[in-house]
Design an enzyme around this catalytic site. Sequence first.
Site, PDB file in Angstrom:
ATOM      1  N   LYS A  69       0.797  -1.131  -0.296  1.00  0.00           N
ATOM      2  CA  LYS A  69       0.077   0.103  -0.078  1.00  0.00           C
ATOM      3  C   LYS A  69       1.050   1.201  -0.027  1.00  0.00           C
ATOM      4  CE  LYS A  69      -3.660  -2.522   2.349  1.00  0.00           C
ATOM      5  NZ  LYS A  69      -4.384  -3.000   3.489  1.00  0.00           N
ATOM      6  N   GLN A 116      -4.957  -1.784   9.611  1.00  0.00           N
ATOM      7  CA  GLN A 116      -4.873  -3.105   9.022  1.00  0.00           C
ATOM      8  C   GLN A 116      -5.691  -4.170   9.916  1.00  0.00           C
ATOM      9  OE1 GLN A 116      -3.482  -3.848   5.990  1.00  0.00           O
ATOM     10  NE2 GLN A 116      -3.773  -5.692   6.164  1.00  0.00           N
ATOM     11  N   ASP A 174     -11.369   2.382   3.676  1.00  0.00           N
ATOM     12  CA  ASP A 174     -11.636   0.930   3.636  1.00  0.00           C
ATOM     13  C   ASP A 174     -12.939   0.605   3.697  1.00  0.00           C
ATOM     14  OD1 ASP A 174      -9.610  -1.106   3.796  1.00  0.00           O
ATOM     15  OD2 ASP A 174      -9.264  -0.816   5.911  1.00  0.00           O
TER      16      ASP A 174
HETATM   17  N1  GUN Z   1      -6.600  -6.978   5.808  1.00  0.00           N
HETATM   18  C1  GUN Z   1      -6.981  -8.015   4.764  1.00  0.00           C
HETATM   19  N2  GUN Z   1      -7.626  -7.112   3.755  1.00  0.00           N
HETATM   20  C2  GUN Z   1      -7.542  -5.827   4.230  1.00  0.00           C
HETATM   21  C3  GUN Z   1      -8.105  -4.677   3.835  1.00  0.00           C
HETATM   22  O1  GUN Z   1      -8.787  -4.649   2.629  1.00  0.00           O
HETATM   23  N3  GUN Z   1      -8.225  -3.649   4.735  1.00  0.00           N
HETATM   24  C4  GUN Z   1      -7.662  -3.786   6.050  1.00  0.00           C
HETATM   25  N4  GUN Z   1      -7.683  -2.686   6.659  1.00  0.00           N
HETATM   26  N5  GUN Z   1      -7.173  -4.858   6.522  1.00  0.00           N
HETATM   27  C5  GUN Z   1      -7.118  -5.912   5.624  1.00  0.00           C
END
Ligand code: GUN
Length: 290
Positions: A51, A95, A118
């Site tokens: 990211k 996350q 998200d």
């Molecule tokens: N863990 C796995 N996929 C994601 C996601 O799209 N966002 C977040 N915050 N955590 C994740």
Amino acid sequence: MQLLAGKPVVDALRAGLLSRIQALKERGITPCLTVTLVGDDPSSHIYVNAKDKDAKELGIESHTYRFPATMSQADLEAHVRKLSSDPKVHGILVQSPLPKGLDESRVVDCIDPTKDVDGFHPQNVGLLCLDRPGHRSCTPWGVIQVLKHYGITTAGKRAVVIGRSDIVGRPMANLLIHKGALGDATLTVAHSRTADLASVVREADIVVAAIGKPEFVKGSWLKPGAVVIDVGINRVEDASLPKGYKVVGDVEFSSAQDVASAITPVPGCVGLMTRAILMSNTVDAAERLS
Ligand code: GUN
């Protein structure tokens, strides 16, 4: 069988984002994404680094906050509240999964919904259910963009979403029943308690597999000509490879490719889309907030 590669979809999306980011910068605004990682889950570290790289490539400011697994609930909530009230921050991502003992829902509740890139905040989940504007969960919205790019409509078709997670299954199901050519599906949501999953899958023109089990869905379950969207990203050991593992989806590609009319490769589609939509949501947030 058509391979639904993610790269052309991502390239088109990024081109649009670059010009919007440029326009923001001309007004003195740099979109800013913050990523918070608590603990040392190895997959999460890989995702968070990806990211950060995506953001930097596009000229989005990116800050990653890393905290030990021993962090308290109160400290994590205070950190997220501080980001929510910081006018320089446009996007907040915490996350998932959080280490045991931390309550994810209470943390997400502390995110300003306009910065919830998200799409996990209950306000954004509600807006998505109602088909009203708001941040949309990255993976399901990425799947819709893939269908759109390849001219695959879902209206009037039978769709099966396998999995009911908050991140993928539920929002995916909601999107598929919105009104419009990329919705209007006749929908079944299957999950771990579904009886005779193979016969449920066999009804479907569109199959979205989001179970998290390597190669779980077999080609023999599919209706001939089905479109298969494989959301799974599973590592399986393979001693013959230099890395010692390979990444496979939730669908057994070798058998599905003979039956499906189109299928998303793993890796190479849904994972890339998730990352690209996160960037898109961050730019949306920067535009709305400034
Ligand atoms: N863990 C796995 N996929 C994601 C996601 O799209 N966002 C977040 N915050 N955590 C994740």
